[in-house]
Design a protein around this motif. Structure first.
Motif, PDB file in Angstrom:
ATOM      1  N   VAL A 171      -4.092   6.386   0.948  1.00 61.51           N
ATOM      2  CA  VAL A 171      -4.513   5.007   0.702  1.00 61.51           C
ATOM      3  C   VAL A 171      -5.321   4.555   1.909  1.00 61.51           C
ATOM      4  O   VAL A 171      -4.994   4.879   3.053  1.00 61.51           O
ATOM      5  CB  VAL A 171      -3.301   4.077   0.448  1.00 61.51           C
ATOM      6  N   HIS A 172      -6.395   3.815   1.656  1.00 65.30           N
ATOM      7  CA  HIS A 172      -7.266   3.382   2.748  1.00 65.30           C
ATOM      8  C   HIS A 172      -8.015   2.127   2.330  1.00 65.30           C
ATOM      9  O   HIS A 172      -7.723   1.536   1.292  1.00 65.30           O
ATOM     10  CB  HIS A 172      -8.235   4.509   3.130  1.00 65.30           C
TER      11      HIS A 172
ATOM     12  N   LEU B 250      -7.007   4.080  -3.493  1.00 61.45           N
ATOM     13  CA  LEU B 250      -6.118   5.233  -3.563  1.00 61.45           C
ATOM     14  C   LEU B 250      -6.947   6.448  -3.919  1.00 61.45           C
ATOM     15  O   LEU B 250      -7.796   6.392  -4.822  1.00 61.45           O
ATOM     16  CB  LEU B 250      -5.035   5.001  -4.623  1.00 61.45           C
TER      17      LEU B 250
ATOM     18  N   TYR C 191      -3.078  13.002  -1.028  1.00 60.59           N
ATOM     19  CA  TYR C 191      -3.111  11.634  -1.527  1.00 60.59           C
ATOM     20  C   TYR C 191      -3.129  10.676  -0.350  1.00 60.59           C
ATOM     21  O   TYR C 191      -2.307  10.789   0.561  1.00 60.59           O
ATOM     22  CB  TYR C 191      -1.896  11.348  -2.407  1.00 60.59           C
TER      23      TYR C 191
ATOM     24  N   ASP D  46       0.822  -1.213   0.000  1.00 60.52           N
ATOM     25  CA  ASP D  46       0.000   0.000   0.000  1.00 60.52           C
ATOM     26  C   ASP D  46       0.859   1.267   0.000  1.00 60.52           C
ATOM     27  O   ASP D  46       0.529   2.264  -0.651  1.00 60.52           O
ATOM     28  CB  ASP D  46      -1.014   0.014   1.147  1.00 60.52           C
TER      29      ASP D  46
ATOM     30  N   MET E 259      -7.972  -2.277  -1.316  1.00 65.78           N
ATOM     31  CA  MET E 259      -7.347  -0.971  -1.108  1.00 65.78           C
ATOM     32  C   MET E 259      -8.011   0.046  -2.016  1.00 65.78           C
ATOM     33  O   MET E 259      -8.522  -0.312  -3.091  1.00 65.78           O
ATOM     34  CB  MET E 259      -5.855  -1.005  -1.468  1.00 65.78           C
TER      35      MET E 259
ATOM     36  N   PHE F 285       1.018   6.464  -7.022  1.00 67.12           N
ATOM     37  CA  PHE F 285      -0.245   7.107  -7.423  1.00 67.12           C
ATOM     38  C   PHE F 285      -0.175   8.625  -7.311  1.00 67.12           C
ATOM     39  O   PHE F 285      -0.776   9.349  -8.113  1.00 67.12           O
ATOM     40  CB  PHE F 285      -1.360   6.565  -6.522  1.00 67.12           C
TER      41      PHE F 285
ATOM     42  N   ASN G 107      -0.673   7.399   4.690  1.00 59.67           N
ATOM     43  CA  ASN G 107      -1.135   6.016   4.798  1.00 59.67           C
ATOM     44  C   ASN G 107      -1.569   5.852   6.252  1.00 59.67           C
ATOM     45  O   ASN G 107      -0.822   5.348   7.076  1.00 59.67           O
ATOM     46  CB  ASN G 107       0.012   5.061   4.442  1.00 59.67           C
TER      47      ASN G 107
ATOM     48  N   TYR H   1      -6.166   2.327   9.467  1.00 58.24           N
ATOM     49  CA  TYR H   1      -7.369   1.973   8.715  1.00 58.24           C
ATOM     50  C   TYR H   1      -8.595   1.730   9.580  1.00 58.24           C
ATOM     51  O   TYR H   1      -9.723   1.887   9.129  1.00 58.24           O
ATOM     52  CB  TYR H   1      -7.116   0.700   7.899  1.00 58.24           C
TER      53      TYR H   1
ATOM     54  N   LEU I 267       0.749   4.005  -3.041  1.00 57.40           N
ATOM     55  CA  LEU I 267       0.387   5.393  -2.749  1.00 57.40           C
ATOM     56  C   LEU I 267       1.425   6.350  -3.308  1.00 57.40           C
ATOM     57  O   LEU I 267       1.080   7.353  -3.951  1.00 57.40           O
ATOM     58  CB  LEU I 267       0.245   5.598  -1.241  1.00 57.40           C
TER      59      LEU I 267
END
Length: 253
Positions: free
Chosen positions: A174-175, A212, A172, A34, A210, A41, A125, A128, A38
């Protein structure tokens, strides 16, 4: 690369495509795919000369993987001293001390070090999992902080990001896809307009595990783009060509 002195339990892991190496201790926490996705991305705003901040940086993986894409300075914000120390030594190992620094701080207190409205790009990041009555947290404190919203939740993170960014600055993150409703609500109430989404699937024909996200501070509502999906592994449990290229191909920059 400057060869570092490693402490007990530490190892060096690398991202060949970016020629970046990270000091990690698997007994505390290690970055995973991840973090790589990220950093890949995240676009570069303008000429990449503005300040970038990585919130909840851990050992610095996301920020350091992103660093070759830009020429400006990066600040890695991490609350845990042991992880912040590894990030500092990774910066030195990769000879990036002129551009990349570590701020050992709770991200909610970051404005003692970074002026509000001064940041071009924020990366994160974050943990979560939300805390509730049924939450089962990991007994290891490093994993607890990395995985569960112990020190900040999504609305709190969105508020920090909003305050850090310049108008039209980009965020930006990620999750997990199952938190999308929470993400949209938290971002919209803090003027972070989501503009680009990319789902990541462990294998074909499985649910996404995931997501993004790119958001713009004070951007116009609407116009969300759903990018082509990323599938991480083949049926033989090897990386797909797309992911293998990200990991081992040519430099992203």
């Amino acid at each position: 690369m400057i060869q570092p002195i490693l402490k007990e339990g530490e190892r060096i892991d690398g991202l060949p495509s970016q020629k970046i190496n990270i000091i990690q201790n698997p007994d505390m926490f290690s970055y995973s795919l991840d973090a790589v996705l990220l950093a890949h991305f995240a676009d570069v705003k303008g000429k990449g000369t503005g300040l970038t901040v990585d919130l909840g940086a851990g050992t610095g993986a996301v920020g350091l993987f992103y660093a070759p894409k830009v020429t400006g300075k990066l600040a890695l914000v991490e609350i845990q001293p042991e992880l912040a120390d590894m990030a500092k030594r990774s910066i030195a190992m990769n000879e990036l001390t002129q551009r990349v620094s570590v701020i050992e701080s709770d991200m909610k207190a970051i404005f003692e070090d970074i002026q509000p409205g001064s940041v071009e790009t924020v990366l994160s990041n974050p943990p979560y999992f939300p805390l509730n009555e049924t939450t089962k947290t990991n007994h290891d404190k490093h994993y607890q902080l990395a995985r569960h919203e112990l020190t900040i939740d999504l609305p709190g993170l969105a508020q920090v990001v909003n305050k850090l960014l310049k108008n039209n600055g980009k965020f930006y993150m990620v999750h997990r896809p199952d938190r999308l409703a929470d993400i949209f609500a938290a971002f919209a109430s803090r003027k972070l307009m989501i503009k680009r989404i990319q789902f990541v699937y462990g294998k074909a024909n499985r649910e996404a595990n995931m997501v993004l996200i790119e958001a713009i501070k004070s951007g116009r509502p609407g116009g969300v783009r759903i990018m082509p999906p990323i599938i991480a592994y083949t049926s033989e449990n090897n990386y797909t060509k797309a992911v293998s290229d990200i990991l081992y191909g040519t430099s992203w920059s």
